[in-house]
Design a protein around this motif. Structure first.
Motif, PDB file in Angstrom:
ATOM      1  N   PRO A   1       1.503  27.514  62.937  1.00 24.88           N
ATOM      2  CA  PRO A   1       0.493  27.200  63.990  1.00 24.88           C
ATOM      3  C   PRO A   1      -0.754  27.088  63.585  1.00 24.88           C
ATOM      4  O   PRO A   1      -1.284  27.799  62.762  1.00 24.88           O
ATOM      5  N   PRO A   2      -1.442  26.041  63.994  1.00 25.87           N
ATOM      6  CA  PRO A   2      -1.201  25.195  65.162  1.00 25.87           C
ATOM      7  C   PRO A   2      -0.548  23.764  64.738  1.00 25.87           C
ATOM      8  O   PRO A   2      -0.035  23.059  65.851  1.00 25.87           O
TER       9      PRO A   2
ATOM     10  N   LEU B   1      -8.998  21.748  54.058  1.00 23.56           N
ATOM     11  CA  LEU B   1      -7.850  20.796  54.356  1.00 23.56           C
ATOM     12  C   LEU B   1      -8.088  19.490  53.972  1.00 23.56           C
ATOM     13  O   LEU B   1      -9.056  18.935  54.533  1.00 23.56           O
ATOM     14  N   LEU B   2      -7.195  18.856  53.261  1.00 26.20           N
ATOM     15  CA  LEU B   2      -7.257  17.444  53.021  1.00 26.20           C
ATOM     16  C   LEU B   2      -6.208  16.648  53.919  1.00 26.20           C
ATOM     17  O   LEU B   2      -5.162  17.067  53.901  1.00 26.20           O
ATOM     18  N   THR B   3      -7.035  15.786  54.619  1.00 26.01           N
ATOM     19  CA  THR B   3      -6.362  15.154  56.048  1.00 26.01           C
ATOM     20  C   THR B   3      -5.772  14.022  55.676  1.00 26.01           C
ATOM     21  O   THR B   3      -4.820  13.394  56.309  1.00 26.01           O
ATOM     22  N   GLY B   4      -6.296  13.077  54.408  1.00 28.45           N
ATOM     23  CA  GLY B   4      -5.745  11.741  54.228  1.00 28.45           C
ATOM     24  C   GLY B   4      -6.645  10.961  55.261  1.00 28.45           C
ATOM     25  O   GLY B   4      -7.572  11.474  56.026  1.00 28.45           O
TER      26      GLY B   4
ATOM     27  N   VAL C   1      -5.612  19.659  64.253  1.00 28.19           N
ATOM     28  CA  VAL C   1      -6.734  19.945  63.322  1.00 28.19           C
ATOM     29  C   VAL C   1      -7.720  20.780  64.117  1.00 28.19           C
ATOM     30  O   VAL C   1      -8.517  21.478  63.605  1.00 28.19           O
ATOM     31  N   ARG C   2      -8.301  20.339  65.218  1.00 27.65           N
ATOM     32  CA  ARG C   2      -9.204  20.832  66.187  1.00 27.65           C
ATOM     33  C   ARG C   2      -8.975  22.293  66.260  1.00 27.65           C
ATOM     34  O   ARG C   2      -9.615  23.092  66.111  1.00 27.65           O
ATOM     35  N   ALA C   3      -7.539  22.650  66.953  1.00 21.80           N
ATOM     36  CA  ALA C   3      -7.249  24.033  66.920  1.00 21.80           C
ATOM     37  C   ALA C   3      -7.411  24.880  65.586  1.00 21.80           C
ATOM     38  O   ALA C   3      -7.713  26.109  65.901  1.00 21.80           O
ATOM     39  N   LEU C   4      -7.072  24.173  64.438  1.00 25.04           N
ATOM     40  CA  LEU C   4      -7.141  25.144  63.296  1.00 25.04           C
ATOM     41  C   LEU C   4      -8.473  25.484  62.984  1.00 25.04           C
ATOM     42  O   LEU C   4      -9.124  26.516  62.741  1.00 25.04           O
ATOM     43  N   LEU C   5      -9.612  24.541  63.338  1.00 31.19           N
ATOM     44  CA  LEU C   5     -10.921  24.592  62.894  1.00 31.19           C
ATOM     45  C   LEU C   5     -11.484  25.324  64.019  1.00 31.19           C
ATOM     46  O   LEU C   5     -12.427  26.317  63.585  1.00 31.19           O
TER      47      LEU C   5
ATOM     48  N   LEU D   1     -13.031  20.997  55.953  1.00 31.63           N
ATOM     49  CA  LEU D   1     -12.411  19.945  56.224  1.00 31.63           C
ATOM     50  C   LEU D   1     -12.946  18.657  55.623  1.00 31.63           C
ATOM     51  O   LEU D   1     -13.897  18.637  55.283  1.00 31.63           O
ATOM     52  N   LEU D   2     -11.947  17.891  54.755  1.00 29.55           N
ATOM     53  CA  LEU D   2     -12.103  16.667  54.203  1.00 29.55           C
ATOM     54  C   LEU D   2     -11.566  15.511  54.481  1.00 29.55           C
ATOM     55  O   LEU D   2     -10.176  15.419  54.212  1.00 29.55           O
ATOM     56  N   PRO D   3     -12.142  14.910  55.367  1.00 27.52           N
ATOM     57  CA  PRO D   3     -11.316  13.597  56.030  1.00 27.52           C
ATOM     58  C   PRO D   3     -11.034  12.556  54.797  1.00 27.52           C
ATOM     59  O   PRO D   3     -11.565  12.696  53.739  1.00 27.52           O
ATOM     60  N   GLY D   4     -10.167  11.784  55.191  1.00 35.14           N
ATOM     61  CA  GLY D   4      -9.819  10.666  54.509  1.00 35.14           C
ATOM     62  C   GLY D   4     -10.820   9.799  53.920  1.00 35.14           C
ATOM     63  O   GLY D   4     -10.809   9.118  52.761  1.00 35.14           O
ATOM     64  N   HIS D   5     -12.043   9.336  54.655  1.00 36.33           N
ATOM     65  CA  HIS D   5     -13.006   8.473  54.355  1.00 36.33           C
ATOM     66  C   HIS D   5     -14.439   9.182  54.459  1.00 36.33           C
ATOM     67  O   HIS D   5     -15.176   8.215  54.849  1.00 36.33           O
TER      68      HIS D   5
END
Length: 203
Positions: free
Chosen positions: A85-86, A124-127, A158-162, A170-174
């Motif tokens: 979870p989440p 968190l690497l999200t691609g 992802v929102r809930a995790l943060l 958080l490291l987004p893909g771009h």
């Protein structure tokens, strides 16, 4: 329709992943593991440089990356894994909590995210499950998605995790905006290259 029929994805000279690694003193051929977030061309273009690695990817990824000679693949099927979870599905890759794979599936059906336990805190690497950080602050679904409802579900996870764990980086893909610049366990290599030149980030 495959995007590669419409667009050609090319890395600028010196900016591909393998070139950046070598500039930083790292040799791609020595990597033991490579996690493929998804199969879009802009995320797999340097895959052939990791000739000594085992590749980890979502369901249906094995054998789909061209230019690899007899690659070793481990496909992750999240159907028989447990929730974290989440997030509704996860897999502890090495059994020690250091790399936990999380199911995506909205941006591309094979989406995989990775939650890393690093000395300076979790990352968190999200691609492209989260392409840009701004997407988390919108109720619009991702603009390029194979499953818009799943994309929205992943965004909300992802929102809930943060919210629950504000220590997660958080490291987004771009995008590297908002990423830490002073951690010894995270290196931002040429973050200026991640600034958008033509693609609008907001409506």
């Amino acid at each position: 329709m495959p995007m590669r029929w419409l667009f050609e994805s090319r890395g600028r000279e010196g900016r591909t992943l393998d070139a950046q690694m070598r500039e930083a003193g790292l040799e791609p051929a020595r990597a033991r593991w490579v996690i493929i977030s998804h199969l879009h061309d802009d995320h797999i273009g340097a895959a052939a440089s990791f000739e000594g690695a085992t590749f980890i990817g979502g369901l249906g990824t094995a054998g789909k990356v061209l230019g690899l000679s007899a690659p070793r693949w481990r496909e992750v099927d999240f159907h028989d894994t447990r929730a974290l979870p989440p997030f509704d599905a996860s897999l502890d890759l090495f059994g020690d909590g250091s790399v936990v794979l999380l199911r995506g599936g909205g941006h591309a059906r094979e989406d995989v995210m990775a939650l890393l336990a690093l000395p300076g805190g979790p990352v968190l690497l999200t691609g492209d499950a989260v392409v840009h950080r701004e997407w988390l602050h919108s109720d619009d679904v991702e603009r390029v998605a194979v499953d818009s409802q799943r994309a929205a579900d992943v965004r909300n996870q992802v929102r809930a995790l943060l919210v629950a764990r504000p220590e997660v980086t958080l490291l987004p893909g771009h995008e590297l905006q908002g990423a830490p610049g002073s951690r010894g366990d995270v290196t931002l290599h040429h973050p200026e290259w991640f600034k958008a030149e033509a693609w609008p980030l907001s409506h």
